[in-house]
Design a protein around this motif. Sequence first.
Motif, PDB file in Angstrom:
ATOM      1  N   PHE A  37       0.672  -1.233  -0.038  1.00 36.72           N
ATOM      2  CA  PHE A  37       0.195  -0.037  -0.112  1.00 36.72           C
ATOM      3  C   PHE A  37       0.954   1.466  -0.073  1.00 36.72           C
ATOM      4  O   PHE A  37       0.704   2.177  -0.753  1.00 36.72           O
ATOM      5  CB  PHE A  37      -0.983   0.011   1.317  1.00 36.72           C
ATOM      6  CG  PHE A  37      -1.830   1.117   1.201  1.00 36.72           C
ATOM      7  CD1 PHE A  37      -2.490   1.694   0.045  1.00 36.72           C
ATOM      8  CD2 PHE A  37      -2.333   1.561   2.624  1.00 36.72           C
ATOM      9  CE1 PHE A  37      -3.362   2.632   0.291  1.00 36.72           C
ATOM     10  CE2 PHE A  37      -3.381   2.597   2.586  1.00 36.72           C
ATOM     11  CZ  PHE A  37      -3.852   3.204   1.426  1.00 36.72           C
ATOM     12  N   GLY A  38       1.743   1.386   0.941  1.00 36.47           N
ATOM     13  CA  GLY A  38       2.721   2.407   0.974  1.00 36.47           C
ATOM     14  C   GLY A  38       3.519   2.672  -0.145  1.00 36.47           C
ATOM     15  O   GLY A  38       3.928   3.564  -0.485  1.00 36.47           O
ATOM     16  N   TYR A  39       3.980   1.400  -0.744  1.00 38.56           N
ATOM     17  CA  TYR A  39       5.063   1.498  -1.933  1.00 38.56           C
ATOM     18  C   TYR A  39       4.224   2.374  -3.224  1.00 38.56           C
ATOM     19  O   TYR A  39       4.823   3.245  -3.930  1.00 38.56           O
ATOM     20  CB  TYR A  39       5.353   0.063  -2.453  1.00 38.56           C
ATOM     21  CG  TYR A  39       6.414   0.094  -3.264  1.00 38.56           C
ATOM     22  CD1 TYR A  39       7.780   0.354  -2.916  1.00 38.56           C
ATOM     23  CD2 TYR A  39       6.229   0.171  -4.730  1.00 38.56           C
ATOM     24  CE1 TYR A  39       8.735   0.138  -3.723  1.00 38.56           C
ATOM     25  CE2 TYR A  39       7.160   0.228  -5.640  1.00 38.56           C
ATOM     26  CZ  TYR A  39       8.541   0.100  -5.241  1.00 38.56           C
ATOM     27  OH  TYR A  39       9.378   0.279  -6.221  1.00 38.56           O
ATOM     28  N   ASP A  40       2.842   1.956  -3.161  1.00 33.19           N
ATOM     29  CA  ASP A  40       2.343   2.514  -4.722  1.00 33.19           C
ATOM     30  C   ASP A  40       2.142   4.060  -3.839  1.00 33.19           C
ATOM     31  O   ASP A  40       2.018   4.782  -5.109  1.00 33.19           O
ATOM     32  CB  ASP A  40       0.814   1.756  -4.495  1.00 33.19           C
ATOM     33  CG  ASP A  40       0.768   0.701  -5.077  1.00 33.19           C
ATOM     34  OD1 ASP A  40       1.595   0.308  -5.777  1.00 33.19           O
ATOM     35  OD2 ASP A  40       0.241  -0.053  -4.518  1.00 33.19           O
ATOM     36  N   ILE A  41       2.101   4.358  -2.842  1.00 27.22           N
ATOM     37  CA  ILE A  41       1.551   5.951  -2.435  1.00 27.22           C
ATOM     38  C   ILE A  41       3.033   6.567  -2.905  1.00 27.22           C
ATOM     39  O   ILE A  41       2.863   7.629  -3.394  1.00 27.22           O
ATOM     40  CB  ILE A  41       1.252   6.226  -1.001  1.00 27.22           C
ATOM     41  CG1 ILE A  41      -0.059   5.480  -0.631  1.00 27.22           C
ATOM     42  CG2 ILE A  41       1.426   7.468  -0.643  1.00 27.22           C
ATOM     43  CD1 ILE A  41      -0.501   5.526   0.731  1.00 27.22           C
ATOM     44  N   GLY A  42       4.008   6.094  -2.488  1.00 28.43           N
ATOM     45  CA  GLY A  42       5.269   6.789  -2.562  1.00 28.43           C
ATOM     46  C   GLY A  42       5.919   6.840  -4.033  1.00 28.43           C
ATOM     47  O   GLY A  42       6.629   7.405  -4.362  1.00 28.43           O
ATOM     48  N   ILE A  43       5.495   5.713  -4.896  1.00 31.68           N
ATOM     49  CA  ILE A  43       6.184   5.462  -6.090  1.00 31.68           C
ATOM     50  C   ILE A  43       5.693   6.383  -7.233  1.00 31.68           C
ATOM     51  O   ILE A  43       6.679   6.998  -8.165  1.00 31.68           O
ATOM     52  CB  ILE A  43       6.156   4.110  -6.583  1.00 31.68           C
ATOM     53  CG1 ILE A  43       7.342   3.809  -7.547  1.00 31.68           C
ATOM     54  CG2 ILE A  43       4.913   3.890  -7.514  1.00 31.68           C
ATOM     55  CD1 ILE A  43       8.664   3.468  -6.808  1.00 31.68           C
TER      56      ILE A  43
END
Length: 519
Positions: A37-43
């Motif tokens: 979830f976080g990876y998508d937000i940051g990428i």
Amino acid sequence: MARGVVASSAPVKNYLGKLTVFVVFACIVASSGGLIFGYDIGISGGVTSMDSFLLKFFPEVYQRQKTDSTTNQYCKFNSHLVTLFTSSLYLAALISCFFASTVTRVLGRKWSMFSGGLTFLVGASINCAAKDIAMLIIGRILLGFGVGFAIQSVPLYLSEMAPAKLRGMLNIGFQLMITVGILCANLINYFTAKIKGGWGWRVSLGLACIPAIIITLGSLLLPDTPNSLIERGHTERAKAMLRKVRGTNDIDAEYEDIVAASEESKAIKHPWSNLLKRKYRPQLTMSLLIPCFQQLTGINVVMFYAPVLFKTIGFGSEASLMSAVITGSINMVSTFISIATVDKVGRRALFFQGGIQMIICQVAVGTMFKFKFGTSGKANGPLTKAYTDWLLFFICAYTAGFAWSWGPLGWLVPSEIFPLEIRSACQAIVVAVNMLFTFIVAEGFLSWLCHLKFALFYCFSGILVVMTLFIAFFLPETKNRPIEEMSIVWKKHWFWGRFVADQDVDDEKMEMGKKTTTD
Ligand SMILES: OC[C@H]1O[C@](O)(CO)[C@@H](O)[C@@H]1O
């Protein structure tokens, strides 16, 4: 979603059993749920600020950025397709949440996690191999479906597998993993942007496969939870599983409690219409407003678009990506501060402190934009080091304020105020509203910035004032209050008291009395 089951301020019993390999395994799989979830937000923000990515998929945005020096800086990145690339994921996650809750209940947590992980894996691979915008957006939609399933099933799985005494900290733990995912994405973007040949963005998007593989394979290796087995009528298997998971044969007390809880929740026939009962007006209001407000803080302007925002005001590519790494680190570290203080200073104190800090910072950022770019969007001179340092300082202070207040509390507070009768319905609302407003902010920000200019930051600060006043007047302190006592808390409240009848409080007291005698 299931986050509500993770944390509860209800007193926790000390069942027998130890931390087994299964539980450690469950924790690893669960962390990969937060990570994806976080990876998508940051990428997404990082890749959309990379020239090679823009040139391939959004050439007109690239041209506007490179060639037209007179263009209004506020509108440099305003492209419907660029925002769709970011926002499509959250719309898909919103839609899939609804299916995911049924799959999680009927087929069990394991298959829900497996489908989420697999869909995510396919989405990440399509994105990594993308040749055109269609592939990019289809990939993002699949990632969104994966995220929807993961945030539905992973925390629930974890809360059921973990020993009772660890459950309380898992709620903020999941938020913490989201911040770790964001930071990993920021760091990866920083390094992949340096790859010669213009394919660094493929690495950024493709690396999402790693946590996806962990969830997909992990879920195949993990057993079903005892709670899910009981829910689906496999009582003997549930007992055997509980023995295995807890590493002891002495599981009767916990087994009885799981059966009782499962019967209690099966007896709830109409969670949605229960929610409309007058006595649940406070909970219904909170389940709608808290996630909506969490997103209207504007946090995802920073999380999604920090590199784009820094480029907008004239930072170079590397400096923009480094700034995102800095905000990502502050976000993660400040979440630890929340974990350490939330049960000591209470929820309201963190909401106030964080809220006021965010208001000051949004006003400061708006004012700095105003003096540099006015309403025309043209910089009135070069960016000085002092200017950029101050801007970064205010954005970091804003992020820290969010990360110890609205970030984790936006999930924790709802999870501790919903009684069993309405818990599943309220949690579903919290997740859906959160995804909806995440989508709205992702979709709207670049165009709002283009139209409202520096005033956009004043708008966010205005909303923050309203939210902070809302907390001051309408949210009672929930620190150290067991869920069973919550109706007393509402009854004593100056406003919500009128919705809770004396009878409701008496019923609750009687329930508590019964529990204490049986315990
Ligand atoms: O840490 C920041 C992140 O936390 C969330 O609010 C989820 O709780 C996200 O929407 C945001 O990107």
